[in-house]
Design a protein around this motif. Structure first.
Motif, PDB file in Angstrom:
ATOM      1  N   UNK A 160       0.820  -1.214   0.000  1.00 21.88           N
ATOM      2  CA  UNK A 160       0.000   0.000   0.000  1.00 21.88           C
ATOM      3  C   UNK A 160       0.854   1.266   0.000  1.00 21.88           C
ATOM      4  N   UNK A 161       0.447   2.249  -0.775  1.00 19.53           N
ATOM      5  CA  UNK A 161       1.098   3.551  -0.758  1.00 19.53           C
ATOM      6  C   UNK A 161       0.143   4.598  -1.327  1.00 19.53           C
ATOM      7  N   UNK A 162       0.428   5.853  -0.978  1.00 20.19           N
ATOM      8  CA  UNK A 162      -0.446   6.941  -1.404  1.00 20.19           C
ATOM      9  C   UNK A 162      -0.280   7.250  -2.889  1.00 20.19           C
ATOM     10  N   UNK A 163       0.968   7.209  -3.375  1.00 18.58           N
ATOM     11  CA  UNK A 163       1.239   7.513  -4.774  1.00 18.58           C
ATOM     12  C   UNK A 163       0.803   6.353  -5.667  1.00 18.58           C
ATOM     13  N   UNK A 164       0.232   6.647  -6.832  1.00 19.89           N
ATOM     14  CA  UNK A 164      -0.183   5.569  -7.734  1.00 19.89           C
ATOM     15  C   UNK A 164       1.022   4.823  -8.310  1.00 19.89           C
ATOM     16  N   UNK A 165       0.842   3.549  -8.516  1.00 19.61           N
ATOM     17  CA  UNK A 165       1.793   2.755  -9.285  1.00 19.61           C
ATOM     18  C   UNK A 165       1.495   2.960 -10.775  1.00 19.61           C
ATOM     19  N   UNK A 166       2.527   2.872 -11.600  1.00 16.00           N
ATOM     20  CA  UNK A 166       2.353   3.032 -13.045  1.00 16.00           C
ATOM     21  C   UNK A 166       2.969   1.831 -13.743  1.00 16.00           C
ATOM     22  N   UNK A 167       2.204   1.226 -14.630  1.00 19.87           N
ATOM     23  CA  UNK A 167       2.701   0.080 -15.392  1.00 19.87           C
ATOM     24  C   UNK A 167       2.471   0.346 -16.878  1.00 19.87           C
ATOM     25  N   UNK A 168       3.515   0.145 -17.682  1.00 17.29           N
ATOM     26  CA  UNK A 168       3.408   0.312 -19.130  1.00 17.29           C
ATOM     27  C   UNK A 168       3.641  -1.034 -19.810  1.00 17.29           C
TER      28      UNK A 168
END
Length: 215
Positions: A160-168
Motif C-alpha cells: 500500500x502507498x499513497x502515490x499511484x503505481x504506473x505500469x506500461x
C-alpha cells in the motif's frame, strides 16, 4: 454436551479469536499434492505493530515492504486496488488519457486507433489496506463475436502507498487493412493470486483508416 460438541465449539472460538487459516497446495518430490496451512491472514497494520520495539525486526520489515504509507492501511486483511486510468501511447501522437470507467463517445466507442499503428497501454493504480500479491490483468478482444486477441500480463506484488503505481505494457501493432477496420468489443479485468477481482469492465473501440481528428 458430548466431547465432539465441546471440541467443535472450542474450534469455533479459536477461529473467532485468531481468524481462519489460509490453506495452499504444494507438490512433494514425487509430485503428490499436499495441503499446507499458512496461518491466518491478518491486516498489514496489525502485522506492522507486532514487535515494533524490536529495532532489527522493524528494519527488516521496512526493507521487505518498502516505505508503506500507514494512512493507506485499513483494518481489514483484504487488499484493495483502484485502477485510475488507462493511457494509450503511440509514437508521434499525444498521449490519450482515459479515466476509468471509460466514457464512450456518441457512437459508443471508448477510443479509436489507426490501423497498422504501433501503440501501448499504460495503467495507473493505487493499492490500499494490505499487500496485493500477483496482480495481473487480462484484456480480451472480439470482432463480430469472434475472439481475436487475449493479452495476459503479470504486474507483480505491491504494498500500500499513497502515490499511484504506473505500469506500461509492451508495444503492440494494430491489425492493418480494410478487413481489420471497424468495431471491436473488449473486456478488461484485474485480479490477484487469490482470484479476487478488482476491476472487470467491458467496452467498445474502433480501428479506423486514420487517427481521429485527421483528414
Amino acid at each position: 454436551m458430548d466431547d465432539n460438541e465441546r471440541e467443535k465449539e472450542n474450534e469455533n472460538e479459536k477461529e473467532k479469536h485468531y481468524g481462519t487459516d489460509v490453506e495452499d497446495e504444494e507438490e512433494d518430490e514425487e509430485g503428490n499434492k499436499r495441503v499446507v496451512v499458512l496461518g491466518p491472514q491478518v491486516p498489514l497494520k496489525e502485522q506492522l505493530e507486532l514487535d515494533k520495539d524490536d529495532e532489527s525486526l522493524r528494519r527488516w520489515k521496512e526493507q521487505l515492504l518498502g516505505q508503506v504509507d500507514t494512512e493507506q492501511l485499513g483494518e481489514t486483511a483484504e487488499p484493495e486496488v483502484k485502477v485510475l486510468d488507462l493511457t494509450i501511447l503511440s509514437p508521434g501522437r499525444p498521449d490519450l488519457i482515459l479515466p476509468i470507467p471509460f466514457q464512450a463517445d456518441e457512437k459508443g466507442y471508448a477510443f479509436a486507433l489507426k490501423d497498422g499503428s504501433p501503440y501501448s497501454f499504460r495503467f495507473s493504480f493505487i493499492v490500499s489496506n494490505n499487500i496485493v500479491s500477483g496482480l495481473k490483468y487480462t484484456n480480451t478482444v472480439w470482432k463480430t463475436g469472434v475472439k481475436v486477441e487475449t493479452q495476459k500480463m503479470m504486474l507483480g506484488t505491491f504494498s500500500p502507498q499513497l502515490e499511484p503505481y504506473v505500469y506500461e505494457g509492451e508495444e503492440e501493432t494494430t491489425p492493418a487493412g480494410i478487413f481489420a477496420r471497424g468495431s471491436y468489443s473488449a473486456k478488461l479485468k484485474f485480479v490477484d493470486d487469490d482470484g479476487k477481482c478488482f476491476l472487470e469492465m467491458s467496452y467498445y473501440f474502433e480501428i479506423r483508416k486514420e487517427w481521429p481528428g485527421t483528414q
